[in-house]
Enzyme design. Structure first.
Site, PDB file in Angstrom:
ATOM      1  N   GLU A 214       1.105  -1.306  -0.133  1.00 32.14           N
ATOM      2  CA  GLU A 214      -0.237  -0.102  -0.168  1.00 32.14           C
ATOM      3  C   GLU A 214       0.645   1.329   0.026  1.00 32.14           C
ATOM      4  O   GLU A 214       1.677   1.269   0.824  1.00 32.14           O
ATOM      5  CB  GLU A 214      -1.413   0.338   1.275  1.00 32.14           C
ATOM      6  CG  GLU A 214      -1.884   1.230   0.823  1.00 32.14           C
ATOM      7  CD  GLU A 214      -2.846   1.061  -0.552  1.00 32.14           C
ATOM      8  OE1 GLU A 214      -1.871   1.395  -1.126  1.00 32.14           O
ATOM      9  OE2 GLU A 214      -3.947   0.437  -0.474  1.00 32.14           O
ATOM     10  N   ASP A 289      -7.370  -0.342  -3.251  1.00 30.69           N
ATOM     11  CA  ASP A 289      -8.349   0.842  -3.117  1.00 30.69           C
ATOM     12  C   ASP A 289      -9.209   0.609  -4.546  1.00 30.69           C
ATOM     13  O   ASP A 289      -9.914   1.652  -5.184  1.00 30.69           O
ATOM     14  CB  ASP A 289      -7.515   2.609  -3.644  1.00 30.69           C
ATOM     15  CG  ASP A 289      -6.730   2.369  -4.521  1.00 30.69           C
ATOM     16  OD1 ASP A 289      -6.270   1.608  -5.457  1.00 30.69           O
ATOM     17  OD2 ASP A 289      -6.083   3.526  -4.063  1.00 30.69           O
TER      18      ASP A 289
END
Ligand SMILES: *[C@@H]1O[C@H](CO)[C@@H](O)[C@H](O)[C@H]1NC(C)=O
Ligand SMILES: *[C@@H]1O[C@H](CO)[C@@H](O)[C@H](O)[C@H]1NC(C)=O
Length: 327
Positions: A214, A289
């Protein structure tokens, strides 16, 4: 040497063990197991994936016969129309099925399913289909059971296509956020395959096995990780990420060669990623996401509990080679 090693590492009882039998006997059991092509447990004979046809929106389930996907029913069901894959079933008893991904922070729309007949191949003498991602396509399971959270260790592998990739974000399989929003460093831990140079990179020009942890695809702890060499020329690739409680490992290689698997990196995580804050959802074909600009192909993959041993990595890779991708 290799043959002797494999024989001693496999359990004696089941006739043809799958990767999840190997992980189970090693004490790092699969908590999710997804495949388009074959059963990942010797004792699994259930559904592999679900297809939906565009003509009347009816669905059909593709099951395992003699360990491999039985696609004759899919071909008949989809004749004269188009089918998309709407679900890839979890073969463990935990129900961590992958469904088409809903709205996400980056994409702002739900993801399309892959065309179920787009990519035909042979595995172990049978014609089957891979999941061929063309951008704007992805799957996820936000409510899982048994998948690592926080700083818990886990191991993941996928078999992917060596020559179908790009540098867009992000062709991933593995652990991600439970709400499809970017929660910052360490909130996901997934396998990445492609030649993105946006965050970190390996040697040469790629493609590389990296970890999406991430706000970054990492080839190791450094921006340029020289030990992480590209895997070029292989039609089928085994890609592995092992996420430890204090560091991680990347492995990869030709999924048709028993000497193919190489350790590309094992060591500390990049700065500011320790301890991890994994959330335990599972994604496929997209970023955490729902960034959906990548292309790639998925054949099979698992997520385990615990950090697998080097011997287990080798036995799992040998099992993939024995499955006969491309043969
Ligand atoms: C299938 O095999 C796995 C491990 O190899 C085992 O954990 C599981 O309980 C078995 N399932 C059934 C239904 O026998
Ligand atoms: C199937 O999809 C293709 C490409 O999107 C389209 O051109 C074709 O018309 C579709 N066929 C049917 C029968 O829906």
């Amino acid at each position: 040497m290799m043959a002797a090693f494999i024989l001693s590492a496999l359990p004696a009882a089941p006739p043809s063990p799958g990767p999840c039998d190997i992980y189970a006997s090693a004490g790092t059991p699969c908590v999710a197991a997804h495949s388009m092509t074959r059963s990942l447990f010797a004792n699994y004979s259930g559904p592999l994936y679900l297809v939906q046809r565009s003509s009347d929106l009816a669905s059909d389930v593709v099951v395992v016969k003699e360990g491999l996907a039985a696609v004759a029913s899919q071909d008949a069901f989809c004749a004269g129309t188009n089918c998309t894959v709407t679900r890839i079933f979890d073969q463990t008893e935990r129900g961590n099925h992958l469904n088409r991904a809903p709205w996400g922070g980056a994409s702002k729309h739900s993801e399309r399913g892959v065309n179920a007949a787009r990519h035909k191949l042979s595995v172990g003498g049978r014609t089957v289909y891979g999941a061929y991602f063309e951008g704007g396509m992805g799957y996820r399971c936000d409510s899982t059971w048994g998948v690592a959270t926080g700083n818990e260790p886990e191991t993941m592998y996928m078999v992917t296509a060596g020559r179908h990739y790009n540098g867009g974000c992000c062709f991933d399989y593995g652990n991600a956020e439970i709400d499809a929003l970017d929660h910052g460093k360490g909130t996901m831990e997934a396998i990445y395959w492609g030649d993105s140079k946006g965050w970190s990179r390996g040697a040469g020009d790629g493609p590389w096995v990296m970890a999406d942890i991430e706000n970054g695809l990492w080839a190791g702890k450094d921006k340029v990780e020289a030990s992480n060499t590209p895997i070029t020329g292989a039609e089928f690739v085994t890609a592995m990420v092992k996420g430890g409680s204090n560091g991680f490992a990347l492995l990869g290689g030709d999924a048709t060669r028993s000497d193919g698997l190489k350790k590309l990196y094992e060591g500390p995580r990049p700065p500011k990623y320790q301890p991890m804050k994994k959330q335990g959802a599972i994604i496929l074909g997209i970023g955490g996401d729902s960034s959906d600009w990548a292309v790639g192909t998925f054949y099979e993959g698992v997520v385990t509990a615990g950090y697998a041993s080097d011997a287990t990595d080798k036995a799992v890779h040998a099992n993939i080679v024995a499955a006969g991708y491309g043969r």
